[in-house]
Design a protein around this motif. Structure first.
Motif, PDB file in Angstrom:
ATOM      1  N   ASP A   6       0.822  -1.215   0.000  1.00 35.78           N
ATOM      2  CA  ASP A   6       0.000   0.000   0.000  1.00 35.78           C
ATOM      3  C   ASP A   6       0.854   1.263   0.000  1.00 35.78           C
ATOM      4  O   ASP A   6       0.573   2.209  -0.739  1.00 35.78           O
ATOM      5  N   ILE A   9       2.476   1.654  -3.460  1.00 36.64           N
ATOM      6  CA  ILE A   9       1.513   2.141  -4.453  1.00 36.64           C
ATOM      7  C   ILE A   9       1.317   3.640  -4.302  1.00 36.64           C
ATOM      8  O   ILE A   9       1.318   4.384  -5.283  1.00 36.64           O
ATOM      9  N   SER A  13       2.313   6.270  -7.091  1.00 40.73           N
ATOM     10  CA  SER A  13       1.198   7.050  -7.639  1.00 40.73           C
ATOM     11  C   SER A  13       1.429   8.547  -7.555  1.00 40.73           C
ATOM     12  O   SER A  13       0.927   9.299  -8.392  1.00 40.73           O
ATOM     13  N   ALA A  32       0.824  -6.606  -6.046  1.00 40.99           N
ATOM     14  CA  ALA A  32       0.183  -5.668  -6.961  1.00 40.99           C
ATOM     15  C   ALA A  32       1.005  -5.585  -8.238  1.00 40.99           C
ATOM     16  O   ALA A  32       2.218  -5.779  -8.223  1.00 40.99           O
ATOM     17  N   ILE A  34       1.436  -2.772 -11.314  1.00 39.01           N
ATOM     18  CA  ILE A  34       1.100  -1.431 -11.770  1.00 39.01           C
ATOM     19  C   ILE A  34       1.546  -1.300 -13.216  1.00 39.01           C
ATOM     20  O   ILE A  34       2.714  -1.488 -13.530  1.00 39.01           O
ATOM     21  N   LYS A  41      -2.429   5.054 -15.547  1.00 44.75           N
ATOM     22  CA  LYS A  41      -1.974   4.114 -14.527  1.00 44.75           C
ATOM     23  C   LYS A  41      -3.101   3.127 -14.271  1.00 44.75           C
ATOM     24  O   LYS A  41      -4.267   3.499 -14.205  1.00 44.75           O
ATOM     25  N   ILE A  43      -3.784  -0.194 -11.558  1.00 49.47           N
ATOM     26  CA  ILE A  43      -3.269  -0.980 -10.435  1.00 49.47           C
ATOM     27  C   ILE A  43      -4.147  -2.214 -10.270  1.00 49.47           C
ATOM     28  O   ILE A  43      -5.367  -2.111 -10.168  1.00 49.47           O
TER      29      ILE A  43
END
Length: 186
Positions: A6, A9, A13, A32, A34, A41, A43
């Motif tokens: 998390d 990301i 981001s 994850a 990406i 983007k 995810i």
């Protein structure tokens, strides 16, 4: 450094992006993928299981970074990995991952590909090394391993590199006490 998927990301981001990338992230709880360009983007969270990509986007509509000569090769690699995963029913061992990274495409005539061609082999002339991450769910900082092939995976051995995270004695004792209490409750 990011402590989990998390945080990674969020960090990625909020940054500037140039070019196209496919980034894999994992921690002990989830993973994850990406897909990223300077404009878009996507995810995909992996809660339980495995996932894969080759060199093309599956979810972004920006095809700027997809070069036509490699599209066929990328699709062949994608479908070779997809078939491999389906045969294993997504129940993979570390050795299975090594086997997949050593994949070479065979033509319809049964001719094995060479490293100097972009023909759909997962291990090809662009493959500089191979990496498989084995993350221990209970002790990710102490017992996780990064298996690395330092050259073409098909002609190299995988060497284990162990992740060792230092913990204070106090924290280690607390964890041990927690495990002992849990075992006693069972």
């Amino acid at each position: 450094n990011c402590r989990n998927v998390d945080e990674a990301i969020e960090y990625i981001s909020n940054g500037l992006h140039f070019g196209g990338s496919i980034i894999f992230l994992a921690d002990k709880d989830k993973g994850a993928i990406i897909e990223l360009t300077g404009w878009q983007k996507h995810i995909e969270i992996i809660e339980n299981g495995a996932q894969f990509r080759s060199n093309h986007f599956l979810n972004l509509t920006d095809k700027t970074y997809e070069s036509p000569p490699h599209s066929v090769s990328s699709s062949r690699r994608f479908y070779a990995a997809k078939e491999f995963f389906e045969e294993k029913s997504y129940n993979l061992s570390v050795l299975d991952c090594h086997e997949l990274s050593r994949h070479h495409y065979y033509s319809e005539e049964g001719v094995l590909s060479e490293h100097d061609s972009a023909d759909g082999s997962i291990c090809n002339h662009h493959t500089l090394f191979g990496v498989t991450f084995q993350i221990d769910k209970n002790y990710p900082g102490e017992l996780s391993v990064m298996w690395t092939a330092l050259s073409f995976p098909c002609s190299s051995i995988y060497v284990p590199l162990h992740a060792v995270q230092r913990r204070s004695k106090k924290l280690a004792k607390q964890e041990m006490r927690g495990e002992q209490q849990w075992k006693l409750r069972q």
